[in-house]
Write a protein that holds these residues in place. Sequence first.
Motif, mmCIF file in Angstrom:
data_model
loop_
_atom_site.group_PDB
_atom_site.id
_atom_site.type_symbol
_atom_site.label_atom_id
_atom_site.label_comp_id
_atom_site.label_asym_id
_atom_site.label_seq_id
_atom_site.Cartn_x
_atom_site.Cartn_y
_atom_site.Cartn_z
ATOM 1 N N UNK A 1 1.119 -1.293 -0.198
ATOM 2 C CA UNK A 1 -0.027 0.158 -0.377
ATOM 3 C C UNK A 1 0.769 1.938 0.188
ATOM 4 N N UNK A 2 0.162 2.490 -0.324
ATOM 5 C CA UNK A 2 1.295 3.119 -0.739
ATOM 6 C C UNK A 2 1.691 4.777 1.032
ATOM 7 N N UNK A 3 0.228 4.100 1.841
ATOM 8 C CA UNK A 3 0.314 4.462 2.935
ATOM 9 C C UNK A 3 0.215 2.889 3.499
ATOM 10 N N UNK A 4 1.189 3.783 5.356
ATOM 11 C CA UNK A 4 2.409 2.834 5.584
ATOM 12 C C UNK A 4 1.081 1.943 6.242
ATOM 13 N N UNK A 5 0.319 2.754 6.762
ATOM 14 C CA UNK A 5 -1.190 2.499 7.355
ATOM 15 C C UNK A 5 -1.767 1.944 7.448
ATOM 16 N N UNK A 6 -1.849 1.490 5.830
ATOM 17 C CA UNK A 6 -3.773 0.758 4.793
ATOM 18 C C UNK A 6 -4.247 0.038 6.144
ATOM 19 N N UNK A 7 -5.078 0.507 6.728
ATOM 20 C CA UNK A 7 -6.119 -0.631 7.487
ATOM 21 C C UNK A 7 -6.508 -1.256 6.533
ATOM 22 N N UNK A 8 -6.738 -1.664 5.061
ATOM 23 C CA UNK A 8 -7.939 -2.598 4.785
ATOM 24 C C UNK A 8 -5.952 -4.234 4.568
ATOM 25 N N UNK A 9 -5.318 -4.004 3.826
ATOM 26 C CA UNK A 9 -4.308 -4.504 4.194
ATOM 27 C C UNK A 9 -3.349 -4.419 4.013
ATOM 28 N N UNK A 10 -1.669 -5.456 4.423
ATOM 29 C CA UNK A 10 -0.263 -5.083 4.290
ATOM 30 C C UNK A 10 -0.106 -5.003 3.238
ATOM 31 N N UNK A 11 -0.037 -6.052 2.066
ATOM 32 C CA UNK A 11 -0.041 -6.236 1.041
ATOM 33 C C UNK A 11 -0.703 -6.892 0.389
#
Length: 161
Positions: free
Chosen positions: A31-41
């Motif tokens: 994800x572009x944001x390091x705190x993506x709430x939906x997934x890590x990869x």
Amino acid sequence: MENPSNNKIISEVFARYIRTKIGWEYNVILPKQTNEPKFDALLVSEGHENLLLQLKQPIIFQSVEYILSKSTAKVFDGSPILIKETVKKAEEKYKERAKDLILILHLDEGYFIPSDYSQIDRNDFICSTFKGIYMVSPECEFWKDGKEIQKEFVCEIKNAF
């Protein structure tokens, strides 16, 4: 997403596992944001469903007291026994979204060894709400001289395919 570079490495190990096991090629997208709430990869493949990975570390913090210096330090304990608790907490956190996620258990500091998997009762995870659960460990060097190298491995706890 605790550590983007480690998440990429772990996700690439899992993508190679899928290629070896079922022959599907996947590319890893973080994800572009390091705190993506939906997934890590995100694993993307032409002709196959995209896979959402959620990476978790089964570790706890412990406070250790040093008697001689009268000081304390926080240390990590990454015991495989914590896996069941880690999965349960992740299920509570992701609730209904867990059915679309593959949970990847890994360690940023330290490593799993294949015998850690033998301590896990896969029957404990049959009813997990996650699409799949895997223990993933990249290749690691035990000694700096390179004589003891553990190859990367993936252990299936709950099959997603």
